[in-house]
Design a protein around this motif. Sequence first.
Motif, mmCIF file in Angstrom:
data_model
loop_
_atom_site.group_PDB
_atom_site.id
_atom_site.type_symbol
_atom_site.label_atom_id
_atom_site.label_comp_id
_atom_site.label_asym_id
_atom_site.label_seq_id
_atom_site.Cartn_x
_atom_site.Cartn_y
_atom_site.Cartn_z
ATOM 1 N N ASN A 156 9.818 44.827 6.602
ATOM 2 C CA ASN A 156 11.143 44.736 7.233
ATOM 3 C C ASN A 156 11.854 43.407 7.006
ATOM 4 O OD1 ASN A 156 11.133 47.394 8.443
ATOM 5 N ND2 ASN A 156 9.589 46.599 9.860
ATOM 6 N N ALA A 157 11.424 42.648 6.021
ATOM 7 C CA ALA A 157 12.172 41.448 5.640
ATOM 8 C C ALA A 157 13.450 41.861 4.916
ATOM 9 C CB ALA A 157 11.333 40.542 4.754
ATOM 10 N N THR A 158 14.433 40.964 4.931
ATOM 11 C CA THR A 158 15.688 41.187 4.220
ATOM 12 C C THR A 158 15.946 40.006 3.297
ATOM 13 O OG1 THR A 158 16.626 42.468 6.056
ATOM 14 C CG2 THR A 158 18.176 41.540 4.462
ATOM 15 N N ILE A 159 16.173 40.298 2.030
ATOM 16 C CA ILE A 159 16.463 39.265 1.034
ATOM 17 C C ILE A 159 17.935 39.386 0.676
ATOM 18 C CG2 ILE A 159 15.722 38.207 -1.115
ATOM 19 C CD1 ILE A 159 13.458 38.650 0.942
ATOM 20 N N LEU A 160 18.706 38.335 0.916
ATOM 21 C CA LEU A 160 20.153 38.395 0.776
ATOM 22 C C LEU A 160 20.614 37.997 -0.633
ATOM 23 C CD1 LEU A 160 21.382 37.145 4.259
ATOM 24 C CD2 LEU A 160 21.091 39.478 3.419
ATOM 25 N N PRO A 161 21.896 38.259 -0.956
ATOM 26 C CA PRO A 161 22.401 38.042 -2.308
ATOM 27 C C PRO A 161 22.195 36.615 -2.807
ATOM 28 C CG PRO A 161 23.988 39.308 -1.038
ATOM 29 C CD PRO A 161 22.935 38.862 -0.077
ATOM 30 N N GLY A 162 21.815 36.507 -4.083
ATOM 31 C CA GLY A 162 21.718 35.213 -4.741
ATOM 32 C C GLY A 162 20.441 34.455 -4.496
ATOM 33 N N VAL A 163 19.512 35.002 -3.716
ATOM 34 C CA VAL A 163 18.284 34.289 -3.363
ATOM 35 C C VAL A 163 17.283 34.334 -4.516
ATOM 36 C CG1 VAL A 163 16.209 34.465 -1.921
ATOM 37 C CG2 VAL A 163 18.474 34.493 -0.864
ATOM 38 N N THR A 164 16.608 33.217 -4.753
ATOM 39 C CA THR A 164 15.476 33.128 -5.667
ATOM 40 C C THR A 164 14.245 32.731 -4.872
ATOM 41 O OG1 THR A 164 16.825 32.535 -7.594
ATOM 42 C CG2 THR A 164 14.502 31.894 -7.644
ATOM 43 N N ILE A 165 13.134 33.442 -5.084
ATOM 44 C CA ILE A 165 11.880 33.154 -4.393
ATOM 45 C C ILE A 165 10.855 32.732 -5.434
ATOM 46 C CG2 ILE A 165 10.051 34.077 -2.913
ATOM 47 C CD1 ILE A 165 12.087 36.025 -1.762
ATOM 48 N N GLY A 166 10.252 31.560 -5.222
ATOM 49 C CA GLY A 166 9.339 30.987 -6.208
ATOM 50 C C GLY A 166 7.969 31.624 -6.209
ATOM 51 N N ASP A 167 7.216 31.358 -7.285
ATOM 52 C CA ASP A 167 5.895 31.939 -7.475
ATOM 53 C C ASP A 167 4.984 31.698 -6.273
ATOM 54 O OD1 ASP A 167 6.776 32.594 -10.002
ATOM 55 O OD2 ASP A 167 5.559 31.081 -11.042
ATOM 56 N N ASN A 168 4.187 32.709 -5.940
ATOM 57 C CA ASN A 168 3.121 32.646 -4.934
ATOM 58 C C ASN A 168 3.617 32.548 -3.498
ATOM 59 O OD1 ASN A 168 1.161 32.551 -7.055
ATOM 60 N ND2 ASN A 168 1.561 30.353 -7.258
ATOM 61 N N ALA A 169 4.921 32.592 -3.279
ATOM 62 C CA ALA A 169 5.451 32.441 -1.925
ATOM 63 C C ALA A 169 5.142 33.676 -1.077
ATOM 64 C CB ALA A 169 6.957 32.192 -1.966
ATOM 65 N N VAL A 170 5.181 33.473 0.249
ATOM 66 C CA VAL A 170 4.999 34.543 1.226
ATOM 67 C C VAL A 170 6.206 34.541 2.145
ATOM 68 C CG1 VAL A 170 3.612 35.402 3.150
ATOM 69 C CG2 VAL A 170 2.481 34.385 1.159
ATOM 70 N N VAL A 171 6.803 35.719 2.330
ATOM 71 C CA VAL A 171 7.921 35.893 3.253
ATOM 72 C C VAL A 171 7.407 36.705 4.433
ATOM 73 C CG1 VAL A 171 10.217 36.885 3.577
ATOM 74 C CG2 VAL A 171 9.617 35.816 1.390
ATOM 75 N N GLY A 172 7.461 36.111 5.631
ATOM 76 C CA GLY A 172 6.923 36.761 6.811
ATOM 77 C C GLY A 172 7.673 38.024 7.188
ATOM 78 N N ALA A 173 6.979 38.932 7.865
ATOM 79 C CA ALA A 173 7.569 40.198 8.293
ATOM 80 C C ALA A 173 8.802 39.955 9.153
ATOM 81 C CB ALA A 173 6.548 41.018 9.070
ATOM 82 N N GLY A 174 9.857 40.719 8.893
ATOM 83 C CA GLY A 174 11.084 40.630 9.674
ATOM 84 C C GLY A 174 11.971 39.446 9.359
ATOM 85 N N SER A 175 11.598 38.642 8.397
ATOM 86 C CA SER A 175 12.399 37.462 8.058
ATOM 87 C C SER A 175 13.692 37.868 7.353
ATOM 88 C CB SER A 175 11.611 36.514 7.153
ATOM 89 O OG SER A 175 10.450 36.028 7.804
ATOM 90 N N VAL A 176 14.710 37.029 7.532
ATOM 91 C CA VAL A 176 15.979 37.207 6.829
ATOM 92 C C VAL A 176 16.152 35.992 5.921
ATOM 93 C CG1 VAL A 176 18.471 37.486 7.019
ATOM 94 C CG2 VAL A 176 16.964 38.531 8.726
ATOM 95 N N VAL A 177 16.012 36.212 4.627
ATOM 96 C CA VAL A 177 16.000 35.103 3.670
ATOM 97 C C VAL A 177 17.416 34.893 3.157
ATOM 98 C CG1 VAL A 177 14.955 34.168 1.583
ATOM 99 C CG2 VAL A 177 13.641 35.719 3.051
ATOM 100 N N THR A 178 18.002 33.769 3.546
ATOM 101 C CA THR A 178 19.399 33.473 3.228
ATOM 102 C C THR A 178 19.550 32.442 2.117
ATOM 103 O OG1 THR A 178 19.523 31.738 4.908
ATOM 104 C CG2 THR A 178 20.070 33.979 5.603
ATOM 105 N N LYS A 179 18.442 31.753 1.779
ATOM 106 C CA LYS A 179 18.512 30.725 0.736
ATOM 107 C C LYS A 179 17.214 30.714 -0.042
ATOM 108 C CE LYS A 179 17.135 27.022 3.921
ATOM 109 N NZ LYS A 179 17.535 25.716 4.516
ATOM 110 N N ASP A 180 17.193 29.977 -1.155
ATOM 111 C CA ASP A 180 16.045 29.973 -2.049
ATOM 112 C C ASP A 180 14.770 29.539 -1.330
ATOM 113 O OD1 ASP A 180 17.830 30.719 -3.981
ATOM 114 O OD2 ASP A 180 17.752 28.831 -5.102
#
Length: 216
Positions: free
Chosen positions: A151-175
């Motif tokens: 249930n995470a949300t990745i917003l427009p223009g975001v870059t996520i680097g190698d090996n990263a973890v995005v927690g459940a329910g997070s809203v990723v607004t920046k790199d």
Amino acid sequence: MISPEKINQFKQLTNSGDIYASMDDEFITYQHTLVQKVLDYNNTAETPAGLQTRERLLRDMVGTYGQNLYVIPPIYANSGLSNVHFGQNVVINFNCNFVDDGDIYIGDDCMVGPGVTFATALHPISPKLRRHKLQFNHPIRLGNNIWVGANATILPGVTIGDNAVVGAGSVVTKDVAANTIVVGNPARKLRDITPDDDVFYEKGKRVPQEIQDRYL
């Protein structure tokens, strides 16, 4: 029937970052044909024959197909996954949403939990412009070996680097930097990923030696 030339024009426009009329009749007709493929995919049976059909449909739908791609239906995609580019050994869990009007790049060995949304589309703030359903898109880029929680949300223009973890329910607004864990709304860095994570898998629980020997 929409010509290949017109399809190419649509793809160039939607991936240009320029503003356009998203409810253009011809464009919507084209999107319907792409979404229908996703509906067909979602209705495949959990049988050997159904899985073979699913594989064939997936190869036909996606922008780039990496080997050992595993996408659990149902999924939803504005452009039928045609603007999604998968690396190798990627797992996409059920109920994921790809607002793939713009390009989405997902690298090798990524795991995406259920209900994750990748949203490339933006609309003008101006009420006068927004009334006309104008739109522009920015690509999303995931590196290699990334885990995106449920249930995470990745917003427009975001870059996520190698090996990263995005927690459940997070809203990723920046790199997101490589080798980091981010959580929350908006997502913020929780901590770095360190060599200790090769030894302890959860709150002091040590990775068994046989697993270390096999996988590390």
